[in-house]
Design an enzyme around this catalytic site. Structure first.
Site, PDB file in Angstrom:
ATOM      1  CG  HIS A   1      -1.928   1.009   1.377  1.00  0.00           C
ATOM      2  ND1 HIS A   1      -2.999   1.207   0.628  1.00  0.00           N
ATOM      3  CD2 HIS A   1      -1.800   2.180   2.157  1.00  0.00           C
ATOM      4  CE1 HIS A   1      -3.553   2.171   0.606  1.00  0.00           C
ATOM      5  NE2 HIS A   1      -2.989   2.971   1.721  1.00  0.00           N
TER       6      HIS A   1
ATOM      7  CB  SER B   1       2.752  -0.061   4.683  1.00  0.00           C
ATOM      8  OG  SER B   1       2.959   1.075   5.126  1.00  0.00           O
TER       9      SER B   1
HETATM   10  C1  GAR Z   1       1.119   0.763  -6.472  1.00  0.00           C
HETATM   11  O1  GAR Z   1       1.583   2.031  -5.995  1.00  0.00           O
HETATM   12  C2  GAR Z   1       0.605  -0.085  -5.426  1.00  0.00           C
HETATM   13  O2  GAR Z   1       1.042   0.424  -4.165  1.00  0.00           O
HETATM   14  C3  GAR Z   1      -0.779   0.614  -5.348  1.00  0.00           C
HETATM   15  O3  GAR Z   1      -0.962   0.892  -6.443  1.00  0.00           O
HETATM   16  C4  GAR Z   1      -0.084   0.768  -7.335  1.00  0.00           C
HETATM   17  C5  GAR Z   1      -0.082  -0.436  -8.249  1.00  0.00           C
HETATM   18  O4  GAR Z   1       1.113  -0.151  -9.291  1.00  0.00           O
HETATM   19  N1  GAR Z   1      -1.738  -0.145  -4.442  1.00  0.00           N
HETATM   20  C6  GAR Z   1      -2.916   0.358  -3.865  1.00  0.00           C
HETATM   21  O5  GAR Z   1      -3.083   1.558  -3.949  1.00  0.00           O
HETATM   22  C7  GAR Z   1      -3.629  -0.620  -3.260  1.00  0.00           C
HETATM   23  N2  GAR Z   1      -4.679  -0.079  -2.515  1.00  0.00           N
HETATM   24  P1  GAR Z   1       1.462  -1.373 -10.280  1.00  0.00           P
HETATM   25  O6  GAR Z   1       0.286  -2.123 -10.686  1.00  0.00           O
HETATM   26  O7  GAR Z   1       2.358  -0.829 -11.221  1.00  0.00           O
HETATM   27  O8  GAR Z   1       2.176  -2.247  -9.229  1.00  0.00           O
END
Ligand code: GAR
Length: 195
Positions: free
Chosen positions: A108, A135
């Protein structure tokens, strides 16, 4: 090696960092499935090109518990032992979480318990925080709740926008998540090995 299933909804850059780390000989986990609720998720093509099994099904029009039973069946068919949520932007049913109790990790983009939910970077800037971060936590039925297993911090700089801050945090996500997953996988393997 512990058999990991990664669940994504979009870009999949965290999944890519998890796959990259799995290439090391001494990595305690292997990714046996990348599963998505979004057949258009860009990360699926990336995983497929690298020879990782993929599964996708559009969740729209399905009840949450019904969809979760479907993805659960795919994970179990692949003999997944631990799940890593990586930008999986859908709340999981409590049935699903309970049946994988303690074996689902999530990343997150905030320093939990701060800023559960969406728009974490905008909220950190708005609050005037000097630090932001990400986190990795164990998933419980409550959104973005559950024990934090690892965190990384970055400064919030003058003039940051949600986009510039997100980029700085994302670099840390890519370092933190594979390391935290490896640690958890190693702990599970260790707990199984005869004394
Ligand atoms: C990441 O920044 C992750 O931490 C966030 O979405 C993005 C996904 O990027 N997750 C959340 O907000 C979960 N509630 P990615 O698809 O390139 O890994």
């Amino acid at each position: 090696k512990l058999r990991v299933g990664v669940m994504i909804s979009g870009r999949g850059s965290n999944m890519a960092s998890i796959l990259a780390a799995a290439e090391a000989q001494d990595c305690p986990y292997e990714v046996v499935l990348v599963a998505s609720n979004n057949p258009e998720a860009a990360g699926l093509g990336f995983a497929d090109e690298r020879g990782v099994a993929i599964w996708a099904h559009d969740h729209r029009g399905m009840k949450r518990a019904e969809f979760d039973r479907l993805i659960d069946a795919a994970l179990r068919a692949a003999n997944v032992e631990m799940i890593a949520l990586a930008g999986y932007m859908r709340l999981l049913s409590s049935e699903f979480v309970e049946s994988w109790k303690g074996r689902i990790l999530n990343i997150h983009p905030s320093l939990l318990p701060k800023y559960k939910g969406l728009d974490t970077h905008a909220r950190a800037i708005e609050a005037g925080d000097a630090e932001a971060g990400c986190s990795v936590h164990i998933v419980t039925p409550e959104l973005d709740d559950g024990p934090v297993v690892a965190q990384a911090r970055v400064p919030v700089l003058a003039g940051d926008t949600p986009e510039t801050l997100a980029e700085r945090v994302l670099k840390e996500e890519h370092r933190l998540y594979p390391a935290a997953l490896a640690k958890c996988a190693a702990d599970v393997l260790q707990s199984r090995s005869p004394a």
